[in-house]
Scaffold this motif. Structure first.
Motif, PDB file in Angstrom:
ATOM      1  N   GLY A   1       0.787  -1.228   0.000  1.00 25.33           N
ATOM      2  CA  GLY A   1       0.000   0.000   0.000  1.00 25.33           C
ATOM      3  C   GLY A   1       0.816   1.273   0.000  1.00 25.33           C
TER       4      GLY A   1
ATOM      5  N   ASP B   1      -0.457   3.881  -2.485  1.00 24.38           N
ATOM      6  CA  ASP B   1      -1.899   4.145  -2.541  1.00 24.38           C
ATOM      7  C   ASP B   1      -2.241   5.634  -2.522  1.00 24.38           C
ATOM      8  N   ASP B   2      -1.576   6.392  -1.664  1.00 28.04           N
ATOM      9  CA  ASP B   2      -1.901   7.816  -1.536  1.00 28.04           C
ATOM     10  C   ASP B   2      -1.561   8.613  -2.791  1.00 28.04           C
ATOM     11  N   HIS B   3      -0.692   8.051  -3.621  1.00 30.95           N
ATOM     12  CA  HIS B   3      -0.238   8.773  -4.814  1.00 30.95           C
ATOM     13  C   HIS B   3      -0.737   8.133  -6.106  1.00 30.95           C
TER      14      HIS B   3
ATOM     15  N   ARG C   1      -2.370  10.451  -8.883  1.00 30.33           N
ATOM     16  CA  ARG C   1      -1.413  11.349  -9.535  1.00 30.33           C
ATOM     17  C   ARG C   1      -0.407  10.562 -10.376  1.00 30.33           C
TER      18      ARG C   1
ATOM     19  N   ILE D   1       7.906  12.049  -4.891  1.00 31.35           N
ATOM     20  CA  ILE D   1       6.986  11.001  -4.442  1.00 31.35           C
ATOM     21  C   ILE D   1       7.767   9.779  -3.964  1.00 31.35           C
TER      22      ILE D   1
ATOM     23  N   THR E   1       8.891   9.539  -0.430  1.00 33.07           N
ATOM     24  CA  THR E   1       7.886   9.309   0.615  1.00 33.07           C
ATOM     25  C   THR E   1       7.509   7.832   0.748  1.00 33.07           C
TER      26      THR E   1
ATOM     27  N   HIS F   1      -2.650  -2.957  -6.985  1.00 38.27           N
ATOM     28  CA  HIS F   1      -4.081  -3.292  -6.954  1.00 38.27           C
ATOM     29  C   HIS F   1      -4.291  -4.786  -7.126  1.00 38.27           C
TER      30      HIS F   1
END
Length: 229
Positions: free
Chosen positions: A150, A153-155, A158, A183, A186, A229
């Protein structure tokens, strides 16, 4: 002192969850594949107990070379049981979760060198004489830089936009490379290592090498997004 996670990994071995024939652990019925470690500095004949190829100890260039060499070495010799990309399917311990510090190094190198036997049955062969110390630490470096589940996931939204821009040859390649690098910084690892080797960092790397590498960068992002995914 071992953490609960490392204790759990040790328990997995003790419980015999690696109950597969030695031929499978040695990449099916094929002999272990040699690993070219010429690009890595020598580490001496005496086996170390701590990874010498981490960036903070060896520098970014050596670290990156170790990751790439370890990637090849792992996926040729270890993935059959421990999973492609070091993501275990449950047959063997998920090596991503070994802490990127001395205890995790000791656990890894002990089993790499001597293998594992239970009740007279070899569950994992010894690789000490077959692959050697430099290959061992390169594989260790690769494994500990795997992103945690995961991590993208937050990116994801974008990154999909950037992928599509790159595939279409649109946007400023230098600006997109800088954003990808930001990115990538992170992305967290499952091992606690401070830097992850991810498809995002590799996409940024190929763009940094040449702004014409937009297709290759787009394909790397497609792989990363598919795996998420």
């Amino acid at each position: 002192m071992p953490t609960k996670l490392n204790a759990a990994l040790a328990a997995i071995l003790t419980a015999g969850c690696l109950a597969v024939p030695v031929q499978i652990m040695a990449h099916g019925d094929v002999a272990p594949q040699p690993v070219n470690t010429d690009a890595l500095p020598d580490v001496g004949e005496e086996w170390l107990t701590e990874n010498p190829y981490r960036a903070e100890a060896a520098g970014d260039e050596v670290w990156l070379a170790a990751v790439k060499i370890g990637d090849s070495g792992y996926n040729q010799n270890c993935a059959r049981c421990h999973g492609l990309g070091a993501v275990s399917g449950g047959l063997a311990p998920d090596l991503r979760f070994l802490e990127a510090e001395e205890y995790g190094d000791e656990w890894f190198i002990e089993r790499f060198r001597h293998g594992y036997t239970q009740d007279g049955t070899t569950k994992m062969p010894a690789f000490e004489e077959v692959l050697g110390q430099k290959a061992a630490w390169a594989i260790r470096t690769y494994v500990e830089t795997r992103p945690e589940d995961g991590a993208l996931d937050d990116h994801a939204a974008r990154l999909a936009e950037i992928r599509d821009q790159l595939a279409a040859g649109e946007g400023d390649a230098a600006a997109l490379e800088a954003e990808l690098a930001e990115i990538a910084a992170t992305v967290t690892t499952a091992s606690g290592a401070p830097r992850a080797d991810s498809t995002v960092s590799r996409a940024a790397e190929v763009l940094a090498a040449s702004p014409d590498n937009t297709k290759a960068a787009s394909e790397l992002l497609t792989i990363g997004l598919s795996a998420a995914h």
